[in-house]
Design an enzyme around this catalytic site. Structure first.
Site, short mmCIF file in Angstrom:
data_model
loop_
_atom_site.label_atom_id
_atom_site.label_comp_id
_atom_site.label_asym_id
_atom_site.label_seq_id
_atom_site.Cartn_x
_atom_site.Cartn_y
_atom_site.Cartn_z
N GLN A 167 0.85 -1.20 0.00
CA GLN A 167 0.00 0.00 0.00
C GLN A 167 0.89 1.25 0.00
OE1 GLN A 167 -3.26 -0.12 2.84
NE2 GLN A 167 -3.84 -2.17 2.21
N GLY A 187 27.33 -10.26 15.60
CA GLY A 187 26.15 -9.80 14.86
C GLY A 187 25.77 -8.37 15.15
N SER A 201 -11.09 10.25 5.07
CA SER A 201 -11.64 9.25 4.15
C SER A 201 -12.33 9.84 2.93
CB SER A 201 -12.65 8.33 4.88
OG SER A 201 -12.07 7.72 6.00
N VAL A 202 -12.08 11.13 2.64
CA VAL A 202 -12.79 11.76 1.52
C VAL A 202 -11.87 12.05 0.34
CG1 VAL A 202 -14.52 12.80 3.02
CG2 VAL A 202 -12.46 14.10 2.44
N GLN A 231 -7.68 -1.68 2.33
CA GLN A 231 -7.86 -0.64 3.33
C GLN A 231 -8.64 -1.16 4.54
OE1 GLN A 231 -7.05 3.18 3.24
NE2 GLN A 231 -5.47 1.84 2.47
N GLU A 240 -10.83 5.05 7.02
CA GLU A 240 -10.75 5.05 8.48
C GLU A 240 -11.70 4.09 9.15
OE1 GLU A 240 -10.11 9.44 9.93
OE2 GLU A 240 -11.59 9.41 8.32
#
Length: 1343
Positions: free
Chosen positions: A119, A272, A1094-1095, A1208, A1275
């Protein structure tokens, strides 16, 4: 040879990277491979995520030739921990070396990308390299090997499911047991007949494995022959490398090593670098000389003897694990009980990358308090073979901890050569236990090793040994307890005495470092009980007729939670039959940059090539929570090498304080500091290393101020709040309480959450040298805000500041105001020095300074009827805002508006206040208050159900909105799809059948309990007002027929660019391949609001659609005249006819408003609905849990891209799972953040996702107001993670019911193993001493 490090010139460091020879003449021992790859070789695909080996973003593959075995070994490693000096003779492969878009991509890259496993893409190269290294050793790995390989890699976006889907295609066997009709096993309800999916037009395939290219090992880079010759060279020489401050010596044999150690006894040995490295990096430890004994064969010995195993101290933990695995397989169980116990610990010790490089001896000699293996080795009578110049001796392993501090035994000049691990004997039982915040790749809270030896043929204790980790400064022995038990029989009386004695012997003060004191005390005795049962069961097997079996309902207490390969199903509605084949809308298109993510070619802010004479900035932050700055001395810092200048408030040309409310957000502290982490000044130097070293030398004196307010409770006590306070009220609450059958009062506490975006805050400010212009490259969600604040602080017009964002590696709300503040700091430095300045926060500083999700306390009074109907709710909610307002007032508003979730409560009175505290200001976070507010109301409902004697789902259903609903702020909506989601989730999850199965399990198991919960969701989508919902797009068509698309949205992993290309493709009727999105910039689209709430698709999609329709309309006459033409022909003809091939699209925003005085409005355009059902199993003795199955149904309208949208949903759900069950921020009583990286702060990993994870998009759902009837969803699904919380609550309730404890109880979030265990009260929790005294100061405070 002289042993003085400076007596000889430095050697040339020779190694290979991606098949190319590297010969470094000035190798610096303090430089790690990560910075060398990125800055020297410009291989930026390998990412910085944490710097401590905890996230896997920097994973590479290292190959070495072993001359004795004559074989090449390949292993994954964290580049951030590997000193370049240790690479001599090695071949390194980075993500760029296995494939790229210019030549050929590797099957691993292809499969992860095409399975939608990326993503934001920042973690993807690390994921790719972990699996690539596995495949170089095992072409057809098992499912277990896949999950083991990924255990050391973190992802904050995807929820891991698509990554696993891509990786498991390499496994030999299919993970799906499809029946003859081709129906997946997950496409059926539990305990129900397998049925074909009869839903019309429903698809369950997001990607097709048929198109994947096959794995061909002949195409891999060969191991360089030169390195084989170097390794087989008989005249191997000592290597010496001189750095700026440190010398590195790599001796060739044990004799030389012992000579060096005798001469330089304080010099550490590094194999290491997993212990020394973090101390140097995070604690400021400095070593002028480092000795690396990696090449000494005597330290790699592996010898099988009649008595056991001898393992060289330099053997890696992976080598030890493999040797023990083979031994357990070949030898009898009687001999391998110690080996098996060690294996149990090694499987979860760190990630694969850590185990591949960490040495056995180094892990032992670190004497870590929380060591996984030392307690087991200590109880097993292991022997340490110790060497020094002219002397060899043997030390009993337990003597390492004889003084309880781990400080004795070894002389400074001695080294550990090997470890002898004896076989177990007949009548001897050995076991190991651990409990951590996360099942894998997490430091344990408590570990234990236990061994008992019985007299021959009976259950009388002959010898007993118990060692613990995590309960002292080092591994601790319970000597007195064990001694007192010798001669006793193995029975309940012995168990009781053992538990009570060990609690008296091992004292954990209430202020013990690490906190969780009562929990750790409980684990001490819970582990003894588990051992008791384990041995009792083994005795029963050995002597069936002599000893009783353990009670049947106790047997599951001995079963471990193991990580399984998750199974999954994704369902979505196919496009309409009449949709054009070339129309991509509604189809599962891969992210437009997925392939570049997987190849490392995707450019992030810190990947931008260095600008000429570029400088680096490091912050100097406050160490006090509330104090006046008395003096400020940077003189020593200015004398440090490479330092150019110190930047402070005096250097800000204009605005330093930004007033959105009465209290400002600030850039630099002025005269006083208000939290630990306030930016006091910054150091600018010629490198990031020099800047950070100098920052540590700045001396600031403070005068402490009172009060120091850290918690919500303290803020309430001191009446410390930001204004205004918000309230919402409907109905008549007071009158409603008079007629209810029951009234409950209580509190709900929800802790904060760190964003933990994989890419830390990053800024590059470049002065243009003319007209005060400046380019600012930022990892931000809100370029216009960066532009506005930088212009304001520099006192210049906004048209001189250009902010550019190509993509960002995750944000989740954390890259809004915080990034803008950091951009101002960087811009001020660039303005003062005239140079480009780069600032990339290390993970610890990022977590310290940037805040996160608001901790919340909800005080409620709820009135309800006996049938579960809720009539009245009176609630006060308080959020910990921190020291400045940031977004806190807006969060309180949203919490009030979303408090009702899915429920119609007739009478509500709700208040919300933002507390002003001396903490770093908290800020926007995915969900923006709803995850907290939603949990409050769901906790209320759970208590109501318990009081009424009803199931929680009954109370939820009876109070759910029906038909047309009206929110408390009087917005009307249709609830049909809310009920559809609920009912479909009930059906798809087979809820009632599974609940019966859960109840049956709980009746049959006393120490393990299952729980199940189903949660509905109503999530409002919108920005609250029209002005901030505006959007614009700029679309150009070039004469070759290609399109350049720019708009105001930012790509941060949510697939926004992909969806915009899909929209443009549909509107222009043009192939997606013709359309390109360049970076988001204030130069092309002005005044754009941030990508939030979310728009992003809604508003930007409308703007892109508008621009494309304008262009299509202009071109329509030309297209009509030549309908069979190409876009190139149409564009050329349009140009010839002087038709404008550029268009600006615009969207005014939705008509939204909110009147807080009247308590009403229409602040949201629509609602996204959903429901989730989760089943869990808990271990009542440890508090651990596993997520068995989750089913999610979401109404997101008509999905523009089902693959992106399902991704999502899954990613948000897993982030919510972290919020509610795992992610715990810890602060000192002085306000200092303890949890500053993945080693202390645990986000979900591969091991935490549900074993079955199913997502269905509600079919036949449309949203008429948004773009193509889709809905915003980035969201919403985070809240559904609380289905895990309430499933655990259900399991705890089952435990408490069986123990006849109150059914009315409250659990805090996050519901960590500690809280789960302490809620399952039993005889062991009753034994432990309780810390009721307030006189002692706890190690940490609870926010």
């Amino acid at each position: 040879m002289s042993l003085l490090p400076a007596a000889r010139a430095a050697d040339e460091l020779v190694f290979y990277v991606n098949g190319k020879r590297v010969a470094e003449k000035n190798a610096d021992p303090e430089q790690m491979m990560l910075s060398y790859l990125r800055k020297r070789l410009r291989l930026t695909g390998t990412k910085y995520g944490c710097g401590g080996g905890g996230c896997g973003a920097c994973t590479v593959m290292i190959s070495r030739y072993e001359p004795v075995a004559k074989k090449i070994v390949h292993y994954s490693a964290n580049a951030c921990l590997i000193p370049i000096c240790s690479l001599y003779g090695s071949a390194v492969i980075t993500v760029e070396g296995i494939g790229n878009t210019k030549t050929r991509i590797h099957p691993v890259q292809e499969r992860i990308a095409k399975s939608h496993g990326s993503q934001c893409g920042f973690c993807t190269p690390g994921m790719v390299m972990s699996i690539y290294a596995l495949l170089r050793n095992q072409m057809e790995p098992t499912f277990e090997e896949i999950t083991e390989a990924l255990a050391g890699n973190l992802c904050r976006c995807t929820g891991y499911r698509p990554i696993i889907d891509g990786c498991k295609t390499f496994c030999k066997k299919s993970s799906c047991c499809q029946n003859k009709k081709g129906v997946c096993c997950l496409d059926q309800e539990d305990d129900l007949p397998l049925i074909l999916n009869k839903e019309k037009k429903i698809c369950a395939t997001l990607s097709s494995a048929e198109e994947f290219q096959s794995l061909d090992p002949t195409q891999e880079l060969i191991f360089p022959p030169e390195l084989i010759k170097m390794a087989e060279n008989q005249t191997v020489q000592t290597l010496v490398f001189h750095g700026e401050r440190t010398t590195w010596i790599s001796p060739v044999n044990l004799k030389e090593l012992l000579e060096l150690k005798a001469k330089y006894p304080q010099a550490p040995l590094v194999i290491g670098n997993t212990c020394v490295g973090p101390d140097m990096k995070f604690k400021g430890v400095f070593h002028p000389l480092i000795i690396s004994p990696t090449r000494i064969l005597d330290l790699h010995v592996v010898e099988h003897t009649e008595d056991g195993l001898i393992l060289g101290a330099a053997c890696s933990l992976t080598v030890v694990k493999n040797i023990l695995t083979n031994a357990v397989f070949k030898l009898s169980a009687e001999k391998t009980k110690t080996f098996y116990a060690l294996l149990q610990q090694l499987k979860t010790l760190g990630g694969q990358q850590i185990r591949n490089v960490a040495s056995f001896g180094g892990n032992i000699l670190s004497r870590s308090s929380t060591s996984d293996i030392n307690p087991v080795l200590a109880v097993s009578n292991c022997i340490l073979n110790v060497a020094s110049q002219g002397r060899l001796r043997q030390i009993p392993f337990r003597d390492l901890f004889a003084d309880g501090l781990g400080n004795n035994t070894f002389e400074p000049e001695e080294i550990l050569a090997s470890v002898q691990i004896p076989h177990s004997r007949k009548g001897e039982f050995v076991a190991a236990f651990r409990q951590a915040q996360r099942q894998e790749n997490a430091l344990p809270i408590v570990t234990a090793g236990m061994r008992v030896l019985f007299e021959e043929g009976c259950n009388i204790i002959r010898d007993f040994s118990i060692y613990y980790g995590g309960v002292g400064s080092t591994t601790v022995a319970a000597k007195q307890t064990c001694q007192a038990l010798i001669g006793r029989t193995w029975d309940e009386q012995m168990l009781d005495k053992a538990c009570r004695a060990v609690l008296q012997e091992i004292i954990l003060p209430s202020s013990a470092p690490g906190g969780k004191v009562e929990y750790r005390r409980t684990l001490i005795v819970s582990f003894i009980f588990k051992f008791y049962l384990e041995v009792l069961q083994a005795l029963r097997i050995m002597y069936p007729n002599r000893y009783p079996d353990i009670p049947e309902n106790y047997a599951s207490a001995l079963e471990h939670f193991h990580t399984k390969m998750p199974q999954s199903m994704q369902k979505f509605q196919e496009v309409e039959p009449g949709q054009l084949a070339q129309d991509p809308v509604g189809r599962p298109i891969i992210h437009q940059a997925d392939i570049k993510h997987a190849t490392g070619e995707a450019i992030y802010c810190d990947d931008i090539r260095a600008v000429d004479e570029e400088l680096f900035l490091a912050l100097v932050t406050s160490s006090k929570a509330h104090a006046k700055i008395v003096s400020f001395d940077a003189s020593e810092a200015l004398k440090m090498p490479g330092v150019v200048d110190i930047i402070s408030v005096q250097d800000v040309p204009a605005t330093n304080e930004f007033y959105n409310y009465d209290v400002p957000d600030i850039i630099f502290a002025r005269e006083k500091v208000n939290c630990v982490g306030d930016i006091v000044c910054a150091v600018v130097a010629d490198s990031d290393v020099h800047a950070k070293r100098a920052a540590a030398k700045v001396k600031i004196q403070y005068e402490p101020q009172e009060p120091v307010i850290l918690t919500i409770e303290e803020a309430i006590e001191h009446n410390s709040f930001f204004e205004p306070q918000r309230k919402l009220e409907q109905g008549n609450v007071d009158e409603a309480f008079k007629i209810t059958d029951h009234i409950l009062e209580g509190e709900v506490h929800i802790g904060g959450q760190e964003h933990f975006y994989m890419e830390t805050q990053s800024i590059l400010a470049v002065p243009k040298g003319e007209d005060k212009e400046m380019d600012v490259y930022a990892s931000t969600q809100h370029p216009s805000l960066v532009q506005e604040m930088v212009a304001s602080c520099l006192g210049i017009p906004r048209n001189r500041i250009m902010c550019h964002v190509k993509r960002i590696g995750g944000a989740f709300g954390g890259k809004l105001a915080k990034t803008s503040i950091l951009a101002c700091v960087t811009a001020v430095a660039a303005n003062k020095t005239g140079h480009a300045v780069r600032c990339v926060l290390d993970r610890g500083t990022d977590m310290l300074t940037t805040g996160g999700r608001h901790p919340v306390m909800g005080k409620y009074k709820i009135g309800f009827m006996s049938d579960g109907r809720i009539l009245a709710l009176d609630i006060d909610m308080y959020i910990n805002g921190g020291c400045t307002p940031d977004e806190s007032i807006l969060v309180t508003q949203v919490m009030l508006q979303r408090l009702d979730n899915a429920y119609k409560i007739p009478h509500v009175r709700s208040y919300a206040r933002a507390c002003k505290t001396n903490m770093p200001s908290n800020t926007a976070f995915r969900g923006f208050g709803f995850p907290q507010a939603g949990l409050v109301i769901e906790a209320c409902i759970t208590r109501v159900a318990a009081r009424c004697g009803l199931f929680s789902e009954q109370v939820r259903e009876i109070n759910m909105y029906k038909e047309t609903g009206q929110t408390p702020y009087k917005q009307v909506f249709k609830s049909e799809n809310l009920l559809r989601c609920w009912n479909e989730c009930m059906k798809k999850s087979a809820y009632h059948t599974r609940k019966e199965t859960v109840n049956k399990f709980n009746k049959q198991n006393y120490w393990k309990k299952k729980g199940i919960a189903i949660i509905p969701m109503k999530f409002p989508v919108g920005l609250g007002s029209r002005s901030i919902g505006q959007a614009a797009a700029l679309v150009h068509i070039y004469t070759d027929g290609t399109v350049l698309l720019t708009y105001g949205g930012v790509e941060m992993g949510q697939g926004l660019h992909t969806k915009m290309i899909q929209i443009a493709s549909r509107e222009l009727q043009m192939p997606m391949s013709n359309i390109h999105v360049c970076d988001t910039s204030t130069k092309t689209v002005p005044n754009a609001f941030g990508s939030v709430a979310s728009v992003g698709t809604d508003v930007n999609g409308m703007a892109v659609k508008d621009a494309c329709q304008i262009l299509r309309k202009r071109l329509q006459p030309i297209i009509s005249e030549n309908p069979n033409g190409t876009w190139k022909e149409w564009a050329k003809e349009a140009f010839e006819q002087s038709i404008n091939l550029s268009a600006t699209g615009y969207f005014r925003g939705y008509e939204l408003y909110m009147d807080w005085e009247r308590g009403e409005g229409r602040p949201y355009e629509y609602f996204t609905f959903g429901a989730a059902c989760t089943e869990v199993e808990i271990d009542c003795l440890t508090g651990d849990h596993k997520n068995i199955k989750t089913d999610i149904v979401m109404d997101i309208g008509r999905s523009i891209n089902p693959a992106t949208d399902i991704g999502q949903i899954e990613g948000a759900f897993v982030q919510g799972l972290g919020l509610y069950t795992m992610e715990e921020l810890k602060y000192s009583p002085e306000g200092v953040l303890y949890t500053r990286g993945p080693n202390q702060y645990k986000i979900p990993a591969v091991c935490d996702i549900p074993e079955q994870f199913n997502v269905s998009l509600l079919a036949s759902s449309e949203n008429t107001t948004a773009i193509y009837s889709s809905k915003g969803l980035g969201e919403a699904a985070l809240f559904l993670g609380c289905s895990v919380f309430f499933a655990i609550w259900d399991a705890v309730a089952a435990s408490r019911k069986e123990r006849e404890l109150s059914a009315d109880f409250v659990l805090k979030s996050p519901l960590t193993p500690e809280r789960v265990r302490m809620a399952c009260d039993d005889q062991f929790t009753e034994m432990i001493p309780k810390d009721e005294s307030k006189s002692s100061i706890s190690w940490a405070i609870s926010l």
